[in-house]
Design an enzyme around this catalytic site. Structure first.
Site, PDB file in Angstrom:
ATOM      1  N   HIS A  77       0.821  -1.228   0.000  1.00 32.28           N
ATOM      2  CA  HIS A  77       0.000   0.000   0.000  1.00 32.28           C
ATOM      3  C   HIS A  77       0.850   1.272   0.000  1.00 32.28           C
ATOM      4  CE1 HIS A  77      -3.709  -2.183   0.396  1.00 32.28           C
ATOM      5  NE2 HIS A  77      -3.341  -2.745   1.540  1.00 32.28           N
ATOM      6  N   ASP A 135      -2.653 -10.398  -2.530  1.00 31.02           N
ATOM      7  CA  ASP A 135      -3.232  -9.956  -1.250  1.00 31.02           C
ATOM      8  C   ASP A 135      -4.711  -9.606  -1.477  1.00 31.02           C
ATOM      9  OD1 ASP A 135      -2.135  -8.545   1.579  1.00 31.02           O
ATOM     10  OD2 ASP A 135      -3.901  -7.558   0.730  1.00 31.02           O
ATOM     11  N   HIS A 187      -6.281  -7.082  -0.571  1.00 28.29           N
ATOM     12  CA  HIS A 187      -6.449  -5.648  -0.848  1.00 28.29           C
ATOM     13  C   HIS A 187      -5.653  -5.225  -2.073  1.00 28.29           C
ATOM     14  CE1 HIS A 187      -6.898  -6.301   3.575  1.00 28.29           C
ATOM     15  NE2 HIS A 187      -7.981  -5.563   3.383  1.00 28.29           N
ATOM     16  N   ASP A 193      -4.596 -12.861   3.173  1.00 34.24           N
ATOM     17  CA  ASP A 193      -5.848 -12.384   3.768  1.00 34.24           C
ATOM     18  C   ASP A 193      -7.050 -12.720   2.884  1.00 34.24           C
ATOM     19  OD1 ASP A 193      -4.707 -10.518   2.038  1.00 34.24           O
ATOM     20  OD2 ASP A 193      -4.760  -8.857   3.470  1.00 34.24           O
TER      21      ASP A 193
END
Ligand code: SP5
Ligand code: ZN
Length: 354
Positions: free
Chosen positions: A167, A203, A205, A292
Site C-alpha cells: 500500500h 493480497d 487488498h 488475507d
C-alpha cells in the site's frame, strides 16, 4: 526455498488503528511473522537467512522507489513525535488531517501532524518507535531476496518481513505499510538485468502503492487480484479500467472480485493474470503474497481454504519464472503460517516437475 527474514520486525509494534471512530487493536502484529517462521522451520522449507548488511546499497535502492522528503520524514518522525511531548513515547503517532485534491502537496508544512497527513492516506497505520528500523530492515530483505534470484544463486526466494509494503507509494504510507518491498524487489530485478518484470499481487487488498509506482512504466507490469474497491479497502484505486498511463498504458491489470468470492472464481482470475504476464514476456516475477484471502481472515471477504494455497503456489510455478515472494497481509494469525508456507510448498513441488 531460500527465505530472507527480518530480524528487526518486532521493533514495529502498533498498538491501535482507527476503525469507525474508535481506536481498535492492530491486526498487523508481530505474532503473524512468528507463525510463518515457525511453520517454515517445522516443514524444513530451506535456508533461513538475515538480509545482507549493505547499508549504502539499501539507501540507493530505497531512493529508486521512494521520494527523498518522504524517506527523510519516516526516518525521523518518531523522534519528532516524542520531541513534541515526552509523554508521546507511550503512544503511537497517527495522522488526523490530510490535504484534499486542490490543496498544496508541494509545500512541506512545519507542523508535525500536517506532515503525517501529507505523507499518508489512512489512520490505520500507526507509526511507532521502531517503525523505521523495522521497515528499513524489511526493505533489505526484499532487496537481498531479489539479488539472490537476480544473480542466479537461487531460482526463487521469499522475503519474510513486516510491516508489509504494497500500500505504500512513492511518498505515502498507509494500509499498515511504509516501504514498498515488492516494488523494491521488482526494481532490483530490473537493475540486475531482467528486461521485463511482473508483479503479481494476490493480497486481498488492491496493491495501490505498487500500481502507482509503476503506472507509467512499460518495463514493470503490475497485476492485482483483490476485493472490489467499490466496497473494499483501499477504496480509491484498484478498478478494472485502470490500465496504466503514458508509456505504461496496457501494463497494469486489475482483477477486482466481489466480497464472498470462492477459490474457483479466484483461481480463474489468477489464470487470467498469469496469462497476461506470459504475453508480456516477463523475465522475472515478484509475488506480493498476502494470505488475507483466507476464509477465516478477520478483515477480509474471500473464502479460500488452507489447501487452496498449495494450488496457488503450483499455478504460479507453472509460469516457470525466477520468482521473489514478498510477504504482505494475512490476519488470521493461527493459520497465517500454514497458508503462506502452503503457497511456497506448492511452488516448490511444481518447480521440481520436469
Ligand atoms: C497489507 C494489508 O493487508 N493491509 C490492509 C489494510 C487494511 N486496513 C483497513 C482495514 C479496516 C478493517 N477493520 C476491521 C476491524 C474489525 N474489527
Ligand atoms: Zn491485505
Amino acid at each position: 526455498m531460500l527465505t530472507i527474514h527480518n530480524p528487526h520486525h518486532h521493533l514495529h509494534q502498533g498498538r491501535h488503528e482507527m476503525f469507525r471512530g474508535r481506536l481498535v487493536p492492530c491486526h498487523e502484529t508481530a505474532q503473524r511473522l512468528a507463525h510463518v517462521l515457525a511453520e517454515l522451520k517445522r516443514r524444513a522449507m530451506g535456508p533461513l537467512r538475515a538480509p545482507a548488511a549493505d547499508t549504502a546499497g539499501l539507501s540507493q535502492a530505497l531512493a529508486r522507489i521512494h521520494a527523498p522528503r518522504y524517506l527523510n520524514f519516516v526516518e525521523h518522525a518518531w523522534d519528532e513525535w516524542v520531541a513534541l511531548d515526552p509523554a508521546n513515547a507511550q503512544q503511537d503517532a497517527l495522522p488526523s488531517v490530510w490535504p484534499a485534491p486542490g490543496m498544496r502537496f508541494d509545500v512541506l508544512p512545519d507542523n508535525f501532524a500536517a506532515r503525517m497527513g501529507l505523507f499518508s492516506f489512512d489512520a490505520g497505520t500507526p507509526l511507532t518507535a521502531g517503525s523505521w528500523a523495522a521497515a528499513r530492515a524489511g526493505a533489505a530483505c526484499a532487496l537481498t531476496a531479489a539479488r539472490e534470484v537476480s544473480s542466479g544463486t537461487a531460482h526463487s526466494a521469499f522475503a519474510l518481513s513486516r510491516p508489509p509494503g504494497h500500500h505504500a507509494g512513492t511518498d505515502f504510507f498507509g494500509g499498515y505499510c511504509f516501504l514498498n518491498n515488492a516494488a523494491l524487489a521488482a526494481q532490483a530485478l530490473r537493475d540486475g538485468g531482467a528486461a521485463h518484470v511482473a508483479v503479481l499481487d494476490v493480497d486481498y487488498h488492491h496493491g495501490n502503492g505498487t500500481q502507482a509506482i509503476f503506472y507509467e512504466r512499460s518495463d514493470v507490469m503490475t497485476v492485482s487480484i483483490h476485493g472490489d474497491p467499490r466496497t473494499e479497502y483501499p477504496f480509491f484505486l484498484g478498478h478494472a479500467d485502470e490500465r496504466g498511463a503514458g508509456a505504461g498504458t496496457g501494463f497494469n491489470l486489475n482483477l477486482p472480485l466481489p466480497r464472498g468470492t470462492d477459490f474457483t472464481r479466484w483461481r480463474a482470475a489468477l489464470h487470467a493474470g498469469l496469462n497476461t504476464i506470459k504475453s508480456f514476456g516477463a523475465d522475472a516475477l515478484v509475488v506480493a503474497l498476502g494470505v488475507d484471502t483466507f476464509e477465516g481472515d478477520p478483515i477480509s471477504g474471500f473464502t479460500l481454504r488452507s489447501a487452496d494455497y498449495l494450488q496457488v503456489g503450483q499455478d504460479v510455478a507453472a509460469a516457470r519464472l525466477p520468482t521473489v515472494f514478498v510477504f504482505e497481509g494475512g490476519y488470521a494469525v493461527a493459520e497465517v503460517g500454514i497458508n503462506t508456507v502452503n503457497v511456497l510448498e506448492g511452488f516448490n513441488r511444481q518447480s521440481l516437475r520436469p
